[in-house]
Motif scaffolding. Structure first.
Motif, PDB file in Angstrom:
ATOM      1  N   VAL A   1      72.122  49.135  21.959  1.00 17.55           N
ATOM      2  CA  VAL A   1      72.299  50.166  20.939  1.00 17.55           C
ATOM      3  C   VAL A   1      70.912  50.589  20.485  1.00 17.55           C
ATOM      4  O   VAL A   1      70.093  49.735  20.124  1.00 17.55           O
ATOM      5  N   THR A   2      70.623  51.878  20.528  1.00 20.12           N
ATOM      6  CA  THR A   2      69.276  52.342  20.196  1.00 20.12           C
ATOM      7  C   THR A   2      69.302  53.431  19.131  1.00 20.12           C
ATOM      8  O   THR A   2      70.304  54.127  18.948  1.00 20.12           O
ATOM      9  N   ASP A   3      68.169  53.581  18.447  1.00 25.30           N
ATOM     10  CA  ASP A   3      68.013  54.705  17.526  1.00 25.30           C
ATOM     11  C   ASP A   3      67.508  55.914  18.306  1.00 25.30           C
ATOM     12  O   ASP A   3      67.357  55.859  19.545  1.00 25.30           O
ATOM     13  N   LEU A   4      67.215  56.998  17.633  1.00 25.74           N
ATOM     14  CA  LEU A   4      66.814  58.224  18.319  1.00 25.74           C
ATOM     15  C   LEU A   4      65.467  58.096  19.025  1.00 25.74           C
ATOM     16  O   LEU A   4      65.175  58.849  19.952  1.00 25.74           O
ATOM     17  N   SER A   5      64.656  57.138  18.611  1.00 29.55           N
ATOM     18  CA  SER A   5      63.363  56.920  19.257  1.00 29.55           C
ATOM     19  C   SER A   5      63.468  56.024  20.481  1.00 29.55           C
ATOM     20  O   SER A   5      62.489  55.847  21.207  1.00 29.55           O
ATOM     21  N   GLY A   6      64.657  55.440  20.707  1.00 30.59           N
ATOM     22  CA  GLY A   6      64.843  54.540  21.834  1.00 30.59           C
ATOM     23  C   GLY A   6      64.679  53.075  21.499  1.00 30.59           C
ATOM     24  O   GLY A   6      64.827  52.210  22.379  1.00 30.59           O
ATOM     25  N   ARG A   7      64.385  52.742  20.260  1.00 29.11           N
ATOM     26  CA  ARG A   7      64.229  51.333  19.853  1.00 29.11           C
ATOM     27  C   ARG A   7      65.585  50.645  19.801  1.00 29.11           C
ATOM     28  O   ARG A   7      66.554  51.184  19.252  1.00 29.11           O
ATOM     29  N   ILE A   8      65.671  49.459  20.377  1.00 24.93           N
ATOM     30  CA  ILE A   8      66.916  48.700  20.360  1.00 24.93           C
ATOM     31  C   ILE A   8      67.166  48.157  18.957  1.00 24.93           C
ATOM     32  O   ILE A   8      66.326  47.450  18.397  1.00 24.93           O
ATOM     33  N   THR A   9      68.299  48.498  18.384  1.00 28.86           N
ATOM     34  CA  THR A   9      68.667  48.031  17.048  1.00 28.86           C
ATOM     35  C   THR A   9      69.852  47.075  17.072  1.00 28.86           C
ATOM     36  O   THR A   9      70.169  46.455  16.058  1.00 28.86           O
ATOM     37  N   GLY A  10      70.508  46.955  18.219  1.00 29.28           N
ATOM     38  CA  GLY A  10      71.668  46.083  18.327  1.00 29.28           C
ATOM     39  C   GLY A  10      72.138  46.025  19.763  1.00 29.28           C
ATOM     40  O   GLY A  10      71.584  46.669  20.656  1.00 29.28           O
ATOM     41  N   VAL A  11      73.167  45.227  19.992  1.00 26.98           N
ATOM     42  CA  VAL A  11      73.793  45.168  21.311  1.00 26.98           C
ATOM     43  C   VAL A  11      75.307  45.100  21.150  1.00 26.98           C
ATOM     44  O   VAL A  11      75.830  44.658  20.128  1.00 26.98           O
TER      45      VAL A  11
ATOM     46  N   PRO B   1      69.134  39.957  13.119  1.00 27.95           N
ATOM     47  CA  PRO B   1      70.059  40.400  14.168  1.00 27.95           C
ATOM     48  C   PRO B   1      69.435  41.372  15.145  1.00 27.95           C
ATOM     49  O   PRO B   1      69.841  41.419  16.304  1.00 27.95           O
ATOM     50  N   VAL B   2      68.452  42.158  14.704  1.00 28.87           N
ATOM     51  CA  VAL B   2      67.810  43.101  15.624  1.00 28.87           C
ATOM     52  C   VAL B   2      66.990  42.349  16.669  1.00 28.87           C
ATOM     53  O   VAL B   2      67.073  42.625  17.867  1.00 28.87           O
ATOM     54  N   ILE B   3      66.215  41.364  16.214  1.00 28.72           N
ATOM     55  CA  ILE B   3      65.437  40.558  17.153  1.00 28.72           C
ATOM     56  C   ILE B   3      66.354  39.803  18.097  1.00 28.72           C
ATOM     57  O   ILE B   3      66.105  39.725  19.311  1.00 28.72           O
ATOM     58  N   SER B   4      67.451  39.258  17.569  1.00 27.81           N
ATOM     59  CA  SER B   4      68.410  38.538  18.415  1.00 27.81           C
ATOM     60  C   SER B   4      68.995  39.468  19.471  1.00 27.81           C
ATOM     61  O   SER B   4      69.153  39.092  20.633  1.00 27.81           O
ATOM     62  N   ALA B   5      69.318  40.698  19.062  1.00 21.58           N
ATOM     63  CA  ALA B   5      69.862  41.669  20.005  1.00 21.58           C
ATOM     64  C   ALA B   5      68.851  42.013  21.086  1.00 21.58           C
ATOM     65  O   ALA B   5      69.184  42.076  22.277  1.00 21.58           O
ATOM     66  N   GLN B   6      67.604  42.217  20.689  1.00 24.18           N
ATOM     67  CA  GLN B   6      66.561  42.560  21.659  1.00 24.18           C
ATOM     68  C   GLN B   6      66.340  41.420  22.641  1.00 24.18           C
ATOM     69  O   GLN B   6      66.159  41.652  23.853  1.00 24.18           O
ATOM     70  N   ARG B   7      66.385  40.192  22.149  1.00 22.56           N
ATOM     71  CA  ARG B   7      66.198  39.042  23.034  1.00 22.56           C
ATOM     72  C   ARG B   7      67.356  38.901  24.016  1.00 22.56           C
ATOM     73  O   ARG B   7      67.156  38.606  25.203  1.00 22.56           O
ATOM     74  N   LEU B   8      68.571  39.114  23.532  1.00 21.95           N
ATOM     75  CA  LEU B   8      69.736  39.002  24.411  1.00 21.95           C
ATOM     76  C   LEU B   8      69.673  40.060  25.510  1.00 21.95           C
ATOM     77  O   LEU B   8      69.926  39.762  26.685  1.00 21.95           O
TER      78      LEU B   8
ATOM     79  N   GLY C   1      73.822  43.397  15.280  1.00 22.32           N
ATOM     80  CA  GLY C   1      72.647  44.186  14.986  1.00 22.32           C
ATOM     81  C   GLY C   1      72.962  45.344  14.067  1.00 22.32           C
ATOM     82  O   GLY C   1      73.975  45.354  13.372  1.00 22.32           O
ATOM     83  N   HIS C   2      72.093  46.340  14.057  1.00 27.38           N
ATOM     84  CA  HIS C   2      72.267  47.518  13.210  1.00 27.38           C
ATOM     85  C   HIS C   2      72.866  48.642  14.049  1.00 27.38           C
ATOM     86  O   HIS C   2      72.225  49.153  14.971  1.00 27.38           O
ATOM     87  N   LEU C   3      74.094  49.012  13.729  1.00 26.66           N
ATOM     88  CA  LEU C   3      74.815  50.009  14.516  1.00 26.66           C
ATOM     89  C   LEU C   3      74.876  51.368  13.832  1.00 26.66           C
ATOM     90  O   LEU C   3      74.990  52.398  14.508  1.00 26.66           O
ATOM     91  N   LEU C   4      74.839  51.391  12.516  1.00 27.10           N
ATOM     92  CA  LEU C   4      75.050  52.625  11.776  1.00 27.10           C
ATOM     93  C   LEU C   4      74.026  53.682  12.177  1.00 27.10           C
ATOM     94  O   LEU C   4      72.816  53.428  12.159  1.00 27.10           O
ATOM     95  N   GLU C   5      74.504  54.848  12.559  1.00 30.73           N
ATOM     96  CA  GLU C   5      73.743  56.016  13.011  1.00 30.73           C
ATOM     97  C   GLU C   5      73.277  55.897  14.457  1.00 30.73           C
ATOM     98  O   GLU C   5      72.814  56.878  15.044  1.00 30.73           O
ATOM     99  N   HIS C   6      73.393  54.734  15.073  1.00 32.00           N
ATOM    100  CA  HIS C   6      72.834  54.504  16.394  1.00 32.00           C
ATOM    101  C   HIS C   6      73.940  54.504  17.456  1.00 32.00           C
ATOM    102  O   HIS C   6      75.121  54.604  17.143  1.00 32.00           O
ATOM    103  N   ALA C   7      73.551  54.355  18.741  1.00 25.64           N
ATOM    104  CA  ALA C   7      74.528  54.470  19.817  1.00 25.64           C
ATOM    105  C   ALA C   7      73.978  53.886  21.112  1.00 25.64           C
ATOM    106  O   ALA C   7      72.771  53.660  21.249  1.00 25.64           O
ATOM    107  N   VAL C   8      74.876  53.665  22.074  1.00 25.49           N
ATOM    108  CA  VAL C   8      74.511  53.370  23.451  1.00 25.49           C
ATOM    109  C   VAL C   8      74.370  54.719  24.149  1.00 25.49           C
ATOM    110  O   VAL C   8      75.321  55.506  24.173  1.00 25.49           O
ATOM    111  N   ARG C   9      73.200  55.006  24.718  1.00 24.69           N
ATOM    112  CA  ARG C   9      72.888  56.364  25.173  1.00 24.69           C
ATOM    113  C   ARG C   9      72.775  56.448  26.700  1.00 24.69           C
ATOM    114  O   ARG C   9      72.217  55.557  27.350  1.00 24.69           O
ATOM    115  N   PHE C  10      73.288  57.546  27.237  1.00 22.81           N
ATOM    116  CA  PHE C  10      73.242  57.810  28.668  1.00 22.81           C
ATOM    117  C   PHE C  10      72.666  59.208  28.872  1.00 22.81           C
ATOM    118  O   PHE C  10      73.288  60.205  28.511  1.00 22.81           O
TER     119      PHE C  10
END
Length: 345
Positions: A183-193, A120-127, A216-225
């Motif tokens: 959706v990204t982790d604290l390092s900025g890596r996309i973990t979901g959409v 799901p992470v790869i799918s999210a990144q591709r989308l 994708g993986h949402l737990l602990e992560h967020a859409v960041r601005f």
């Protein structure tokens, strides 16, 4: 798939509903299918697991309507448990089926890692990579129609003109325009959409059963601005967070996408003050209480921002940006009031 692995998948298929209840507990039965967000047991409705043999295929086969990915119950066990070695998948399946443990892998299987049919992470990144920036698109129209004008630092939002949507396993896939949020982790890596399907003219959300879905993986992560330093505002929905940012354009913010995920959001290093942008409902109250407790334990000051109505987008649309800014200014810590209420981003 080897004969031994195929036989194991068929045995799991004979107990498909029990397998789903155990490994996909975030979902539920819908007719002859088990419905869940994705193969990693994320809550949602995009993925369908066939519970009975039919003309369409054997029990245990699944399809994720959001990504087009598919597989069997061995894939479910591997992805839901995060297993990378196929022998471990086999052992887990045999334990579930109460079979004697195999002493070796099925013939022909590479022990190092079984090829995954669904990541799901790869799918999210591709989308997200397939979508385009929002300026001049109906995503911009949609947000402005909701009173949201702070569109700086919104690179995590994109527009996809033909994002697949399927309401259930019995309906065809529809290509519809959508706002796609990374959706990204604290390092900025996309973990979901997160996807919000839109009306063709951007006037509102699309008139479909579930216009919002995540994968994708949402737990602990967020859409960041914006880039969080010592202060961060965190809330549930994208529109809610962007409404607050329209009034406070310099305040870094994060949308966790649900009350459950808001309660578990990861704190950036060096954070000293957290503004909790709550929705006015029982789930929002629970997320608020959990975040306050976690922040206190981490020596982070927690300040709650509560809307006058159901959420801050309702406030923005009902009262206007100036009234919302004045409302929020009264809730900020004194040293943040001037720092974050400047009108220019």
């Amino acid at each position: 798939m080897t004969d031994a692995a195929h036989d194991l998948a068929r045995q799991l298929g004979r107990q498909a509903e029990a397998v789903c209840r155990h490994y996909l507990s975030a979902g539920r039965r819908q007719g002859h299918y088990w419905q869940v967000g994705d193969v990693r047991n994320t809550p949602g409705r995009s993925m369908f697991v066939r519970l009975r043999d039919s003309a369409k295929g054997p029990a245990g086969k699944w399809t994720d309507a959001a990504t087009g990915e598919h597989g069997d119950l061995l894939d479910v066990i591997r992805e839901s448990r995060g297993l990378s070695i196929f022998a471990d998948v086999v052992a887990e399946a045999e334990t579930f089926l109460r079979l004697p443990q195999s002493r070796r892998e099925p013939e022909g299987v590479d022990r190092r890692a079984a090829p995954t049919s669904a990541n799901p992470v790869i799918s999210a990144q591709r989308l997200f990579a397939a979508a385009k920036p929002i300026p001049g698109t109906i995503v911009e129209t949609y947000l402005r129609n909701r009173g949201i004008t702070a569109l700086h630092e919104t690179g995590r939002l994109r527009f996809h003109p033909c994002c697949y949507y399927r309401s259930d396993a019995h309906t065809p896939i529809q290509p519809l325009p959508a706002m796609v949020a990374a959706v990204t982790d604290l390092s900025g890596r996309i973990t979901g959409v997160h996807r919000t399907w839109l009306a063709l003219n951007g006037s509102d959300k699309a008139a479909i059963t579930t216009p919002r879905r995540a994968m994708g993986h949402l737990l602990e992560h967020a859409v960041r601005f914006g880039e969080a330093d010592d202060v961060l505002a965190a809330g549930e929905g994208i529109e809610t967070i962007l409404s607050v940012r329209t009034a406070l354009p310099n305040l870094p913010m994060a949308a966790a996408l649900s009350a459950t995920h808001l309660a578990a959001i990861a704190f950036p290093p060096g954070l000293r003050r957290l503004y909790i942008v709550r929705d006015s409902d029982p789930a929002g109250d629970r997320a608020r209480d959990s975040l306050i407790a976690r922040a206190n334990a981490a020596a982070i000051e927690a300040i709650v921002l509560s809307p006058a109505l159901g959420d801050f987008n309702e406030d923005l649309r009902a009262f206007g940006v100036d009234a919302l800014r004045a409302e929020l200014r009264c809730l900020l810590a004194p040293e943040d009031a001037s720092r974050f209420t400047m009108l220019s981003p």
